[in-house]
Each structure stands twice: as structure tokens, then as C-alpha cells.
Enzyme design. Structure first.
Site, PDB file in Angstrom:
ATOM      1  N   GLU A 172       0.914  -1.454   0.066  1.00 21.16           N
ATOM      2  CA  GLU A 172      -0.102  -0.069   0.008  1.00 21.16           C
ATOM      3  C   GLU A 172       0.842   1.170   0.110  1.00 21.16           C
ATOM      4  O   GLU A 172       0.626   2.230   0.677  1.00 21.16           O
ATOM      5  CB  GLU A 172      -0.915  -0.160   1.147  1.00 21.16           C
ATOM      6  CG  GLU A 172      -1.901  -1.411   1.136  1.00 21.16           C
ATOM      7  CD  GLU A 172      -2.911  -1.395   2.306  1.00 21.16           C
ATOM      8  OE1 GLU A 172      -2.864  -0.522   3.149  1.00 21.16           O
ATOM      9  OE2 GLU A 172      -3.737  -2.155   2.405  1.00 21.16           O
ATOM     10  N   ASN A 213       2.168  -4.776  -3.586  1.00 22.93           N
ATOM     11  CA  ASN A 213       0.938  -5.221  -3.150  1.00 22.93           C
ATOM     12  C   ASN A 213       0.129  -3.875  -2.794  1.00 22.93           C
ATOM     13  O   ASN A 213       0.284  -3.358  -1.856  1.00 22.93           O
ATOM     14  CB  ASN A 213       0.885  -6.048  -1.896  1.00 22.93           C
ATOM     15  CG  ASN A 213      -0.166  -7.128  -1.714  1.00 22.93           C
ATOM     16  OD1 ASN A 213      -0.919  -7.967  -2.702  1.00 22.93           O
ATOM     17  ND2 ASN A 213      -0.784  -7.137  -0.365  1.00 22.93           N
ATOM     18  N   HIS A 249     -10.039  -6.803  -2.191  1.00 23.47           N
ATOM     19  CA  HIS A 249     -11.130  -6.506  -0.961  1.00 23.47           C
ATOM     20  C   HIS A 249     -12.228  -5.928  -1.756  1.00 23.47           C
ATOM     21  O   HIS A 249     -12.320  -4.505  -2.107  1.00 23.47           O
ATOM     22  CB  HIS A 249     -10.628  -5.576  -0.128  1.00 23.47           C
ATOM     23  CG  HIS A 249      -9.343  -6.262   0.902  1.00 23.47           C
ATOM     24  ND1 HIS A 249      -9.787  -7.368   1.594  1.00 23.47           N
ATOM     25  CD2 HIS A 249      -8.299  -5.982   0.862  1.00 23.47           C
ATOM     26  CE1 HIS A 249      -8.441  -7.764   2.145  1.00 23.47           C
ATOM     27  NE2 HIS A 249      -7.556  -7.063   1.691  1.00 23.47           N
ATOM     28  N   GLU A 280      -5.563 -10.838  -1.068  1.00 21.44           N
ATOM     29  CA  GLU A 280      -6.382 -10.755  -0.115  1.00 21.44           C
ATOM     30  C   GLU A 280      -7.785 -10.854  -0.496  1.00 21.44           C
ATOM     31  O   GLU A 280      -8.499 -10.073  -0.038  1.00 21.44           O
ATOM     32  CB  GLU A 280      -5.790  -9.435   0.704  1.00 21.44           C
ATOM     33  CG  GLU A 280      -4.376  -9.476   0.860  1.00 21.44           C
ATOM     34  CD  GLU A 280      -4.059  -8.149   1.897  1.00 21.44           C
ATOM     35  OE1 GLU A 280      -5.014  -7.621   2.202  1.00 21.44           O
ATOM     36  OE2 GLU A 280      -2.966  -7.891   1.802  1.00 21.44           O
ATOM     37  N   ASP A 282     -11.637 -10.781  -0.378  1.00 19.57           N
ATOM     38  CA  ASP A 282     -12.892 -10.863   0.479  1.00 19.57           C
ATOM     39  C   ASP A 282     -13.946  -9.979   0.030  1.00 19.57           C
ATOM     40  O   ASP A 282     -13.688  -9.032  -0.625  1.00 19.57           O
ATOM     41  CB  ASP A 282     -12.754 -10.846   1.907  1.00 19.57           C
ATOM     42  CG  ASP A 282     -12.197  -9.549   2.616  1.00 19.57           C
ATOM     43  OD1 ASP A 282     -11.930  -8.642   1.543  1.00 19.57           O
ATOM     44  OD2 ASP A 282     -11.578  -9.674   3.713  1.00 19.57           O
TER      45      ASP A 282
END
Ligand code: XIL
Length: 364
Positions: A172, A213, A249, A280, A282
Site C-alpha cells: 500500500e 501489493n 477487497h 487478499e 474478500d
């Protein structure tokens, strides 16, 4: 067609496939391919596609909950420590690195024939307080911060040398306006800290794939454009960057990218010579869940997996937790939840069946 009806069609197709228990078979050329029934664990289905399928692991739940622990072993071929490899957890007290929890997860992964993604060498969140407070008070000068950072990266990457297949070296580092994120590292060390961190990581672990990432970089937008430019700049300076990770996400209330947009985005990084991963995933929703939201959620998982499979060098697809029993979402997004593939009782939701069907159908 509205998003939800597209999702409904996809899920319907998936359930038809599911009921006929599709299997893969020897292809036309007679090459032997394993027959894997669609109702198989994700890791078995993904193996045929040369794809590692992973989950983030909550260390406390891993120790306390046998069902949670055993399902990780059967379902996934890769794990990521959800927290225990982050700086705050490795070095709560300055100078005292504690690798116990991370090493336990790595040992368990080895026993289960799983690979491990490293997460993360440098992030602006979950930093030790001694570090953030030291910098804020001026007790830690910029020159000292650079030494501390170098020591951290080299010590941690050396400890895990040979045990990880990918490292999120920087996490990030670009913000929502597509600029370099304003962190204590940018402020004190200037933009060159990113190249430094990659070089130190390579020095400490020559083989692991070194990744950038971030979130909101699955599709084509200003932020993924900024990463594309950053990677080009780093490669031009011969910085050892190997991979680009899109976190994934999502929230059903925002809609999703198309699989082809995800593919196109990943492929442009691959054309620079990088491999890619979805790191990651979700797909949260405003609580409570209902049938429509769960079908839309399946579509969110699906486009990311399809985009990865359609790209040429997408090597791993990792979900950020796999059961609603343990999820970071309710604690971080007020009123949202139910973001994972299995519910609180480990029962499969439509998203799980959808991933099985996509993997069973995939042609690569
Ligand atoms: C989250 C964890 O899931 C939480 O348990 C923790 O409190 C905060 O961090 N992007 C990342 C992950 O790269 O490290 C974050 O993990 C989720 C967002």
C-alpha cells in the site's frame, strides 16, 4: 443486465454444473490429466491449473480451533500470516525480534504441503509504537530511520530465507489519489526508500519473489496506472521487483470489475516481466446477508479468479480468511460482514461453489 441478475445466472450455471458433477478427463491429444470432481477441495482443483490457492491465517484461531485449522490443511495450497509477520508483531520491543508465531505457521504449512506468502516487510499500518513515536518525537532521525528500516528488512528476510515463495515487500505505498502515500518513510527518506527496500530484500533472500501489493488495483484505474509507472521506473533502475499483487477487497454494494478487465490489468504487469497474484480476496456486504447479496458475492469472487486464470502468469489466488467465523471485516467496516467463502459454521456459501466451478471449467 443488472449486476445481481448476471450474478444469479452465473451461480445458476455453477449449480447445474455442480449437480452433474463435472469431471475433467484426458484431453484430445491423449495427455493424461487427473480427473478431479468439481466437488473437490479448492487446492486439488487449482493444482490442475498450476495455481496456488491460499488463505490468510488468523494465528489465534489456528491454535484454538481444530475445525478451522484442519480445513486450512485440506482446502488450501498456500497460506499467508494474517498478522504475525508484520513489524508490530515481530518486534513489539525495539531490538527483540520474536519469530515464534510465524515459525509455527510455517512449520504447519510444511506439514500440510503448503507454500507460504510473506506479508509484509513494509507497511504504514501495524508498525511498532517505539518506531512511530520515536520518529514523531524526533528521537529517531531520518538517518537512523533508514538504518532501522534496513536492519528490519535484512533481519526479517534473512530469517525467512528459503521458506517463502513470495514476499509482499511493500504494501500500500500508493494512496487513493494515486500518489506515493504520505508515510513516515516517504517523509523522512524520500521516494527512493521503495527501491532500497527491494534491494535489501533481494540481498537477504535471493530466490523469493518480491512483490508490490495494494488494494483497488485489480482493474484499470489511476491507482493501477500509478503502479504500472512505478514498476517501469523501478525496473529501469534495475530494482529487483518480481511481482504485482492485487489484494481484492471487494464489497457487493460497489460492484466489481469484469474478469477481462482484471485480466488486462494483470497482463500489462506481466508484459513488463512480472508475475502477478491476487492476494487478499474478500467480498463484504452490508449486514444482514440475503440470497441476492450472496449471489452477488459469488460473482465478486468469480471475476477475480477468472481474471487471474485468464492472465498468463498469475501464480496464486489468496482469500483473506475463508470463514465468516474469523474475519477482519466487521471490526473495520461498521455494519458490514459475511465476506468469506464459508459461513460461521464452515458451511459453503455460493461463492465457494462458484470458485469450484470456475476452477473445474478453467482451460489453462
Ligand atoms: C488486516 C488484518 O486482517 C487485521 O486482523 C488487522 O487488525 C489489520 O490488518 N490489507 C492488508 C492486510 O494488506 O494486512 C490487512 O489485514 C487488511 C488490508
Amino acid at each position: 443486465m443488472k449486476l445481481t441478475s448476471i450474478a444469479a445466472v452465473t451461480v445458476l450455471a455453477a449449480s447445474i454444473l455442480y449437480s452433474v458433477s463435472l469431471t475433467s478427463s484426458a484431453d484430445d491429444a491423449g495427455t493424461q490429466r487427473h480427473t478431479v470432481p468439481v466437488d473437490s477441495p479448492l487446492r486439488d482443483l487449482a493444482k490442475r491449473q498450476d495455481l496456488l490457492i491460499g488463505t490468510a491465517v488468523d494465528y489465534d484461531a489456528f491454535n484454538a480451533d481444530t475445525v478451522y485449522r484442519e480445513r486450512i490443511a485440506t482446502e488450501f495450497s498456500s497460506i499467508t500470516a494474517e498478522n504475525v509477520m508484520k513489524w508490530q508483531l515481530l518486534e513489539p520491543e525495539r531490538g527483540k525480534l520474536d519469530f515464534t508465531a510465524a515459525d509455527e505457521l510455517i512449520a504447519a504449512a510444511k506439514r500440510s504441503g503448503q507454500k507460504v506468502r510473506g506479508h509484509t516487510l513494509l507497511w504504514h499500518n501495524q508498525l511498532p509504537t517505539w518506531l512511530t513515536e520515536g520518529v514523531a518525537s524526533g528521537e529517531i532521525s531520518p538517518a537512523e530511520l533508514r538504518n532501522i528500516l534496513r536492519k528490519h528488512v535484512i533481519d526479517v528476510a534473512s530469517h525467512f530465507r528459503g521458506k517463502l515463495y513470495q514476499w509482499d515487500v511493500v504494501n500500500e505505498v500508493i494512496d487513493d489519489d494515486a500518489n506515493l502515500r504520505d508515510t513516515i518513510f516517504l517523509q523522512n527518506l524520500g521516494p527512493g526508500y521503495i527501491a532500497d527496500v527491494f534491494r535489501w530484500a533481494r540481498q537477504a533472500d535471493p530466490k523469493v519473489k518480491l512483490y508490490l501489493n495494494d488494494y483497488n488495483v485489480e482493474g484499470l484505474n489511476a491507482k493501477s496506472d500509478a503502479y504500472f509507472q512505478l514498476v517501469k521506473d523501478l525496473l529501469r533502475q534495475r530494482v529487483p521487483v518480481d511481482g504485482f499483487g492485487a489484494q481484492g477487497h471487494y464489497g457487493v454494494q460497489f460492484g466489481f470489475h469484469s474478469a477481462s478487465e482484471v485480466m488486462t490489468n494483470l497482463r500489462r504487469f506481466e508484459d513488463l516481466g512480472l508475475e502477478t497474484s491476487i492476494t487478499e480476496v474478500d467480498v463484504r456486504m452490508i449486514m444482514p446477508p440475503d440470497t441476492v447479496k450472496l449471489q452477488a458475492q459469488a460473482q465478486g469472487y468469480s471475476v477475480l479468479l477468472q481474471g487471474c486464470l485468464l492472465a498468463r502468469k498469475c501464480t496464486s489466488f489468496t482469500v483473506w480468511g475463508y470463514t465468516d467465523k474469523y474475519s477482519w471485516v466487521p471490526g473495520f467496516f461498521t455494519g458490514e460482514g459475511a465476506a468469506n467463502l464459508l459461513d460461521e459454521n464452515f458451511a459453503a456459501k455460493p461463492g465457494y461453489r462458484e470458485l469450484q466451478a470456475v476452477l473445474a471449467l478453467a482451460g489453462r
